[in-house]
Structure formats: structure tokens, C-alpha cells
Design a protein around this motif. Structure first.
Motif, PDB file in Angstrom:
ATOM      1  N   HIS A 155      -5.283  30.718 -60.092  1.00  0.00           N
ATOM      2  CA  HIS A 155      -4.708  30.157 -61.313  1.00  0.00           C
ATOM      3  C   HIS A 155      -5.837  29.563 -62.165  1.00  0.00           C
ATOM      4  O   HIS A 155      -6.660  28.799 -61.668  1.00  0.00           O
ATOM      5  N   VAL A 156      -5.879  29.926 -63.443  1.00  0.00           N
ATOM      6  CA  VAL A 156      -6.929  29.419 -64.322  1.00  0.00           C
ATOM      7  C   VAL A 156      -6.405  28.228 -65.124  1.00  0.00           C
ATOM      8  O   VAL A 156      -6.859  27.109 -64.954  1.00  0.00           O
ATOM      9  N   PHE A 157      -5.459  28.454 -66.003  1.00  0.00           N
ATOM     10  CA  PHE A 157      -4.799  27.378 -66.730  1.00  0.00           C
ATOM     11  C   PHE A 157      -3.545  27.924 -67.402  1.00  0.00           C
ATOM     12  O   PHE A 157      -3.395  29.122 -67.584  1.00  0.00           O
ATOM     13  N   PHE A 158      -2.643  27.028 -67.768  1.00  0.00           N
ATOM     14  CA  PHE A 158      -1.338  27.363 -68.356  1.00  0.00           C
ATOM     15  C   PHE A 158      -0.670  28.460 -67.528  1.00  0.00           C
ATOM     16  O   PHE A 158      -0.431  28.258 -66.351  1.00  0.00           O
ATOM     17  N   ASN A 159      -0.349  29.584 -68.116  1.00  0.00           N
ATOM     18  CA  ASN A 159       0.255  30.677 -67.359  1.00  0.00           C
ATOM     19  C   ASN A 159      -0.712  31.851 -67.197  1.00  0.00           C
ATOM     20  O   ASN A 159      -0.294  32.998 -67.124  1.00  0.00           O
ATOM     21  N   ILE A 160      -1.983  31.552 -67.120  1.00  0.00           N
ATOM     22  CA  ILE A 160      -3.020  32.579 -66.983  1.00  0.00           C
ATOM     23  C   ILE A 160      -3.576  32.539 -65.566  1.00  0.00           C
ATOM     24  O   ILE A 160      -4.067  31.507 -65.104  1.00  0.00           O
ATOM     25  N   ASP A 161      -3.465  33.676 -64.888  1.00  0.00           N
ATOM     26  CA  ASP A 161      -4.018  33.840 -63.550  1.00  0.00           C
ATOM     27  C   ASP A 161      -5.026  34.986 -63.568  1.00  0.00           C
ATOM     28  O   ASP A 161      -4.964  35.865 -64.418  1.00  0.00           O
ATOM     29  N   THR A 162      -5.932  34.961 -62.620  1.00  0.00           N
ATOM     30  CA  THR A 162      -6.865  36.067 -62.450  1.00  0.00           C
ATOM     31  C   THR A 162      -6.662  36.664 -61.060  1.00  0.00           C
ATOM     32  O   THR A 162      -6.255  35.971 -60.134  1.00  0.00           O
ATOM     33  N   VAL A 163      -6.939  37.935 -60.948  1.00  0.00           N
ATOM     34  CA  VAL A 163      -6.919  38.598 -59.651  1.00  0.00           C
ATOM     35  C   VAL A 163      -8.345  39.070 -59.374  1.00  0.00           C
ATOM     36  O   VAL A 163      -8.884  39.906 -60.096  1.00  0.00           O
ATOM     37  N   LEU A 164      -8.926  38.521 -58.338  1.00  0.00           N
ATOM     38  CA  LEU A 164     -10.286  38.865 -57.952  1.00  0.00           C
ATOM     39  C   LEU A 164     -10.212  39.822 -56.771  1.00  0.00           C
ATOM     40  O   LEU A 164      -9.507  39.557 -55.794  1.00  0.00           O
ATOM     41  N   THR A 165     -10.903  40.942 -56.862  1.00  0.00           N
ATOM     42  CA  THR A 165     -10.927  41.895 -55.760  1.00  0.00           C
ATOM     43  C   THR A 165     -12.315  41.907 -55.144  1.00  0.00           C
ATOM     44  O   THR A 165     -13.321  41.927 -55.854  1.00  0.00           O
ATOM     45  N   PHE A 166     -12.329  41.881 -53.815  1.00  0.00           N
ATOM     46  CA  PHE A 166     -13.583  41.856 -53.079  1.00  0.00           C
ATOM     47  C   PHE A 166     -13.565  42.961 -52.032  1.00  0.00           C
ATOM     48  O   PHE A 166     -12.538  43.205 -51.391  1.00  0.00           O
ATOM     49  N   ALA A 167     -14.686  43.612 -51.841  1.00  0.00           N
ATOM     50  CA  ALA A 167     -14.813  44.656 -50.818  1.00  0.00           C
ATOM     51  C   ALA A 167     -16.247  44.646 -50.292  1.00  0.00           C
ATOM     52  O   ALA A 167     -17.195  44.470 -51.058  1.00  0.00           O
ATOM     53  N   TYR A 168     -16.366  44.827 -48.975  1.00  0.00           N
ATOM     54  CA  TYR A 168     -17.685  44.890 -48.358  1.00  0.00           C
ATOM     55  C   TYR A 168     -17.569  45.654 -47.046  1.00  0.00           C
ATOM     56  O   TYR A 168     -16.518  45.635 -46.400  1.00  0.00           O
ATOM     57  N   GLN A 169     -18.660  46.305 -46.649  1.00  0.00           N
ATOM     58  CA  GLN A 169     -18.643  47.139 -45.449  1.00  0.00           C
ATOM     59  C   GLN A 169     -20.002  47.071 -44.770  1.00  0.00           C
ATOM     60  O   GLN A 169     -21.039  47.074 -45.444  1.00  0.00           O
ATOM     61  N   VAL A 170     -19.995  46.977 -43.444  1.00  0.00           N
ATOM     62  CA  VAL A 170     -21.228  46.995 -42.641  1.00  0.00           C
ATOM     63  C   VAL A 170     -21.013  47.897 -41.433  1.00  0.00           C
ATOM     64  O   VAL A 170     -19.890  48.199 -41.061  1.00  0.00           O
ATOM     65  N   GLU A 171     -22.125  48.304 -40.830  1.00  0.00           N
ATOM     66  CA  GLU A 171     -22.082  49.047 -39.574  1.00  0.00           C
ATOM     67  C   GLU A 171     -22.608  48.166 -38.462  1.00  0.00           C
ATOM     68  O   GLU A 171     -23.659  47.540 -38.596  1.00  0.00           O
ATOM     69  N   VAL A 172     -21.860  48.113 -37.374  1.00  0.00           N
ATOM     70  CA  VAL A 172     -22.187  47.274 -36.234  1.00  0.00           C
ATOM     71  C   VAL A 172     -22.511  48.168 -35.044  1.00  0.00           C
ATOM     72  O   VAL A 172     -21.800  49.128 -34.788  1.00  0.00           O
ATOM     73  N   LYS A 173     -23.574  47.806 -34.324  1.00  0.00           N
ATOM     74  CA  LYS A 173     -23.945  48.560 -33.129  1.00  0.00           C
ATOM     75  C   LYS A 173     -23.164  48.037 -31.935  1.00  0.00           C
ATOM     76  O   LYS A 173     -23.101  46.846 -31.693  1.00  0.00           O
ATOM     77  N   GLY A 174     -22.564  48.973 -31.211  1.00  0.00           N
ATOM     78  CA  GLY A 174     -21.822  48.634 -29.996  1.00  0.00           C
ATOM     79  C   GLY A 174     -22.573  49.113 -28.776  1.00  0.00           C
ATOM     80  O   GLY A 174     -23.654  49.688 -28.854  1.00  0.00           O
ATOM     81  N   GLN A 175     -21.961  48.886 -27.634  1.00  0.00           N
ATOM     82  CA  GLN A 175     -22.585  49.301 -26.391  1.00  0.00           C
ATOM     83  C   GLN A 175     -21.737  50.321 -25.696  1.00  0.00           C
ATOM     84  O   GLN A 175     -20.557  50.349 -25.745  1.00  0.00           O
ATOM     85  N   LEU A 210     -21.479  53.163 -32.741  1.00  0.00           N
ATOM     86  CA  LEU A 210     -21.426  52.579 -34.074  1.00  0.00           C
ATOM     87  C   LEU A 210     -19.983  52.292 -34.473  1.00  0.00           C
ATOM     88  O   LEU A 210     -19.092  53.088 -34.211  1.00  0.00           O
ATOM     89  N   TYR A 211     -19.807  51.153 -35.124  1.00  0.00           N
ATOM     90  CA  TYR A 211     -18.508  50.762 -35.641  1.00  0.00           C
ATOM     91  C   TYR A 211     -18.659  50.409 -37.113  1.00  0.00           C
ATOM     92  O   TYR A 211     -19.642  49.783 -37.517  1.00  0.00           O
ATOM     93  N   GLU A 212     -17.689  50.788 -37.898  1.00  0.00           N
ATOM     94  CA  GLU A 212     -17.671  50.469 -39.325  1.00  0.00           C
ATOM     95  C   GLU A 212     -16.689  49.319 -39.539  1.00  0.00           C
ATOM     96  O   GLU A 212     -15.513  49.433 -39.217  1.00  0.00           O
ATOM     97  N   VAL A 213     -17.205  48.206 -40.053  1.00  0.00           N
ATOM     98  CA  VAL A 213     -16.387  47.023 -40.309  1.00  0.00           C
ATOM     99  C   VAL A 213     -16.214  46.913 -41.818  1.00  0.00           C
ATOM    100  O   VAL A 213     -17.189  46.784 -42.559  1.00  0.00           O
ATOM    101  N   THR A 214     -14.958  46.963 -42.262  1.00  0.00           N
ATOM    102  CA  THR A 214     -14.652  46.956 -43.685  1.00  0.00           C
ATOM    103  C   THR A 214     -13.711  45.806 -44.007  1.00  0.00           C
ATOM    104  O   THR A 214     -12.759  45.548 -43.265  1.00  0.00           O
ATOM    105  N   LEU A 215     -13.967  45.161 -45.106  1.00  0.00           N
ATOM    106  CA  LEU A 215     -13.068  44.129 -45.611  1.00  0.00           C
ATOM    107  C   LEU A 215     -12.787  44.429 -47.074  1.00  0.00           C
ATOM    108  O   LEU A 215     -13.708  44.617 -47.871  1.00  0.00           O
ATOM    109  N   ASP A 216     -11.522  44.471 -47.418  1.00  0.00           N
ATOM    110  CA  ASP A 216     -11.095  44.746 -48.789  1.00  0.00           C
ATOM    111  C   ASP A 216      -9.888  43.853 -49.056  1.00  0.00           C
ATOM    112  O   ASP A 216      -8.832  44.034 -48.448  1.00  0.00           O
ATOM    113  N   TYR A 217     -10.047  42.862 -49.936  1.00  0.00           N
ATOM    114  CA  TYR A 217      -8.941  41.942 -50.192  1.00  0.00           C
ATOM    115  C   TYR A 217      -8.928  41.491 -51.644  1.00  0.00           C
ATOM    116  O   TYR A 217      -9.901  41.638 -52.369  1.00  0.00           O
TER     117      TYR A 217
END
Length: 114
Positions: free
Chosen positions: A94-114, A82-89
Motif C-alpha cells: 500500500h502506498v497511499f490513499f487507494n493506490i497500491d503497488t505490486v512488486l514482482t521478484f524472481a531469482y534462481q540459483v544452482e545448488v550442489k548436492g551429494q 545439481l539442484y535448481e532453486v527458484t523463487l518467484d513471488y
């Protein structure tokens, strides 16, 4: 008349957010489906972490995902086959004028190996 103007400006604001932030969420959903696709393969992946990263990278290229690369995934062995594959970024948008947003994403799955 003032209430119509306020309602119209709120609608315009939320539509602008939808158009600005929507592609980032669509990209994450594509990445999530790529990870799920790799995890749900009928045959176990031979080759360990390198092969898992290669398969993720190929699927990201096919789906034209440019937010992340195969190097951004953390792959670690959790069991004998078993392998654990994780992504966190984070993604700054940029939205408008001097307003920006920071979006955070995270997800994890388990992959079967041999």
C-alpha cells in the motif's frame, strides 16, 4: 513560488515511495543473499531437496525474513548432483490513499548436492 512547490511535492512523492517500497526490496536482497549463501557452500548438501529447503528455511529464520517461507521455493533436480532453486513471488504494498503497488521478484540459483 509555484516551481518550488512542484519540486517539493515531487521530492515528497519520491521519498514516500522510497519509504514504502524500500523494505520490500531490502527483504528481497536478503532472500537473494540467503539463496547465494546456500549455493556457495564449500561442502555439497546431502539429503536432497528436503535438506536444501531446511537450510534455506533456517537462514530465513535467522535473518527474520517473513515475506516468504521455505515452502515458496521450487527445488528441482537438474543433474546428477545439481539442484535448481527458484523463487518467484509477488508482494502487494500500500502506498497511499487507494493506490497500491505490486512488486514482482524472481531469482534462481544452482545448488550442489551429494
Amino acid at each position: 513560488m509555484l516551481s518550488i512547490l512542484v519540486i517539493l511535492s515531487l521530492v515528497i512523492f519520491f521519498v514516500t515511495l522510497l519509504f514504502k517500497l524500500g523494505p520490500a526490496y531490502m527483504g528481497f536482497w536478503t532472500i537473494k543473499s540467503v539463496m547465494d549463501n546456500v549455493a556457495e557452500q564449500s561442502t555439497p548438501i546431502s539429503g536432497g531437496t528436503r535438506e536444501i529447503a531446511n537450510q534455506i528455511g533456517k537462514r530465513l529464520d535467522i535473518n527474520n525474513v517473513d515475506q516468504v517461507s521455505a515452502k515458496d521455493f521450487k527445488i528441482r533436480r537438474t543433474g546428477e548432483n545439481l539442484y535448481e532453486v527458484t523463487l518467484d513471488y509477488e508482494q502487494r504494498q500500500h502506498v497511499f490513499f487507494n493506490i497500491d503497488t505490486v512488486l514482482t521478484f524472481a531469482y534462481q540459483v544452482e545448488v550442489k548436492g551429494q
